[in-house]
Design an enzyme around this catalytic site. Structure first.
Site, PDB file in Angstrom:
ATOM      1  N   ASP A   3     -15.789  24.634 -16.866  1.00 12.62           N
ATOM      2  CA  ASP A   3     -16.533  25.825 -17.270  1.00 12.62           C
ATOM      3  C   ASP A   3     -16.811  25.711 -18.774  1.00 12.62           C
ATOM      4  OD1 ASP A   3     -14.183  26.549 -18.546  1.00 12.62           O
ATOM      5  OD2 ASP A   3     -13.938  28.455 -17.489  1.00 12.62           O
ATOM      6  N   HIS A   4     -17.312  26.790 -19.370  1.00 11.37           N
ATOM      7  CA  HIS A   4     -17.682  26.746 -20.793  1.00 11.37           C
ATOM      8  C   HIS A   4     -16.499  26.431 -21.697  1.00 11.37           C
ATOM      9  CE1 HIS A   4     -16.391  30.760 -19.653  1.00 11.37           C
ATOM     10  NE2 HIS A   4     -16.006  30.940 -20.906  1.00 11.37           N
ATOM     11  N   CYS A  22     -10.836  23.870 -17.445  1.00 11.02           N
ATOM     12  CA  CYS A  22     -11.234  25.202 -17.918  1.00 11.02           C
ATOM     13  C   CYS A  22     -10.349  25.536 -19.110  1.00 11.02           C
ATOM     14  CB  CYS A  22     -11.170  26.245 -16.798  1.00 11.02           C
ATOM     15  SG  CYS A  22      -9.535  26.600 -16.129  1.00 11.02           S
ATOM     16  N   GLY A  23     -10.289  26.785 -19.508  1.00  7.45           N
ATOM     17  CA  GLY A  23      -9.492  27.135 -20.679  1.00  7.45           C
ATOM     18  C   GLY A  23      -8.021  26.839 -20.466  1.00  7.45           C
ATOM     19  N   THR A  24      -7.508  27.274 -19.329  1.00  2.00           N
ATOM     20  CA  THR A  24      -6.085  27.089 -19.025  1.00  2.00           C
ATOM     21  C   THR A  24      -5.825  26.015 -17.982  1.00  2.00           C
ATOM     22  OG1 THR A  24      -6.230  28.744 -17.286  1.00  2.00           O
ATOM     23  CG2 THR A  24      -5.571  29.516 -19.493  1.00  2.00           C
ATOM     24  N   GLY A  25      -6.794  25.739 -17.144  1.00  2.00           N
ATOM     25  CA  GLY A  25      -6.582  24.885 -15.962  1.00  2.00           C
ATOM     26  C   GLY A  25      -6.130  25.683 -14.749  1.00  2.00           C
ATOM     27  N   ILE A  26      -5.738  26.917 -14.988  1.00  2.00           N
ATOM     28  CA  ILE A  26      -5.162  27.731 -13.903  1.00  2.00           C
ATOM     29  C   ILE A  26      -6.248  28.249 -12.966  1.00  2.00           C
ATOM     30  CG2 ILE A  26      -3.838  29.795 -13.335  1.00  2.00           C
ATOM     31  CD1 ILE A  26      -2.403  29.433 -16.071  1.00  2.00           C
ATOM     32  N   GLY A  27      -7.300  28.820 -13.523  1.00  2.00           N
ATOM     33  CA  GLY A  27      -8.376  29.352 -12.677  1.00  2.00           C
ATOM     34  C   GLY A  27      -8.975  28.258 -11.811  1.00  2.00           C
ATOM     35  N   MET A  28      -9.201  27.097 -12.402  1.00  2.00           N
ATOM     36  CA  MET A  28      -9.750  25.969 -11.645  1.00  2.00           C
ATOM     37  C   MET A  28      -8.810  25.570 -10.510  1.00  2.00           C
ATOM     38  SD  MET A  28     -12.742  24.928 -12.459  1.00  2.00           S
ATOM     39  CE  MET A  28     -13.934  24.492 -13.731  1.00  2.00           C
ATOM     40  N   HIS A  41       4.348  12.695  -4.938  1.00  2.00           N
ATOM     41  CA  HIS A  41       4.946  13.610  -3.954  1.00  2.00           C
ATOM     42  C   HIS A  41       3.926  14.484  -3.232  1.00  2.00           C
ATOM     43  CE1 HIS A  41       9.289  13.570  -5.764  1.00  2.00           C
ATOM     44  NE2 HIS A  41       8.695  12.387  -5.872  1.00  2.00           N
ATOM     45  N   ARG A  58       8.561  10.903   3.659  1.00  2.00           N
ATOM     46  CA  ARG A  58       8.978  12.313   3.791  1.00  2.00           C
ATOM     47  C   ARG A  58       7.984  13.255   3.097  1.00  2.00           C
ATOM     48  NH1 ARG A  58      11.913  10.235  -0.396  1.00  2.00           N
ATOM     49  NH2 ARG A  58      12.257  11.530  -2.239  1.00  2.00           N
ATOM     50  N   HIS A  59       7.300  12.732   2.097  1.00  2.00           N
ATOM     51  CA  HIS A  59       6.315  13.562   1.391  1.00  2.00           C
ATOM     52  C   HIS A  59       5.102  13.832   2.278  1.00  2.00           C
ATOM     53  CE1 HIS A  59       8.788  13.087  -2.108  1.00  2.00           C
ATOM     54  NE2 HIS A  59       8.696  11.776  -2.012  1.00  2.00           N
TER      55      HIS A  59
HETATM   56  C1  RB5 Z   1     -12.601  31.498 -19.712  1.00  2.00           C
HETATM   57  O1  RB5 Z   1     -12.475  32.396 -20.755  1.00  2.00           O
HETATM   58  C2  RB5 Z   1     -11.259  31.317 -19.022  1.00  2.00           C
HETATM   59  O2  RB5 Z   1     -10.890  32.488 -18.378  1.00  2.00           O
HETATM   60  C3  RB5 Z   1     -11.307  30.171 -18.052  1.00  2.00           C
HETATM   61  O3  RB5 Z   1     -11.745  29.030 -18.702  1.00  2.00           O
HETATM   62  C4  RB5 Z   1      -9.993  29.781 -17.405  1.00  2.00           C
HETATM   63  O4  RB5 Z   1      -9.001  29.617 -18.351  1.00  2.00           O
HETATM   64  C5  RB5 Z   1      -9.570  30.585 -16.278  1.00  2.00           C
HETATM   65  O5  RB5 Z   1      -8.511  30.352 -15.680  1.00  2.00           O
END
Ligand code: RB5
Length: 142
Positions: free
Chosen positions: A8-9, A65-71, A98, A132-133
């Site tokens: 993302d951006h 993405c910013g955190t990698g979490i949303g992706m 694993h 096993r994995h």
């Molecule tokens: C964008 O501001 C941010 O929310 C996105 O890149 C990401 O970190 C979401 O998980």
């Protein structure tokens, strides 16, 4: 080996650095966007990259993405995708060995560029251990 990559951006800079790094090492990439820093919605790019992996066109996907979490949340909604949000080298190796992770998610606001590239290298070079994995992964489909 072919890698599908998207962002993302908030992940554009690392995406470009990763593409350059992979191409320099002879690894083919397909860039699914986004291509600029205008605010956008990360699930759109997660879908494009995961479609490429599920279809077998790409061996692995990388999402930034910013955190990698949303992706990672978005990618793991797709059947056949095992996406790992990784911030350290140990996890990069372990999630391939694993979990047979097929998508790597990185946070441009979380880790440094050098670490991001190291994680990418470990992720694509490490083999799944099976055994096993695999039995554990089979449970996802049951
Ligand atoms: C964008 O501001 C941010 O929310 C996105 O890149 C990401 O970190 C979401 O998980």
């Amino acid at each position: 080996m072919k890698i599908a990559i998207g962002c993302d951006h908030a992940g554009v800079d690392y995406k470009l650095v990763i593409i350059e790094h992979l191409n320099k090492n002879g690894i083919e990439t397909e860039d699914f966007g986004t291509y600029d820093k205008q605010s956008c919605h990360y699930p759109i790019y997660a879908k494009k990259v995961t479609d490429s992996v599920v279809s077998g066109d790409a061996d692995f996907g990388i999402l930034v993405c910013g955190t990698g979490i949303g992706m990672s949340i978005a990618a793991n909604k797709v059947k056949g995708i095992r996406a790992a949000h990784v911030t350290d080298c140990f996890s990069a190796e372990a999630t391939r060995q694993h979990n047979n992770a097929n998508v790597l998610c990185l946070g441009q606001r979380i880790i440094g560029e050098g670490l991001a590239l190291k994680i990418v290298d470990i992720f694509i070079e490490t083999e799944f251990l099976g055994g096993r994995h695999q039995e554990r992964l089979d449970l996802f489909d049951k």
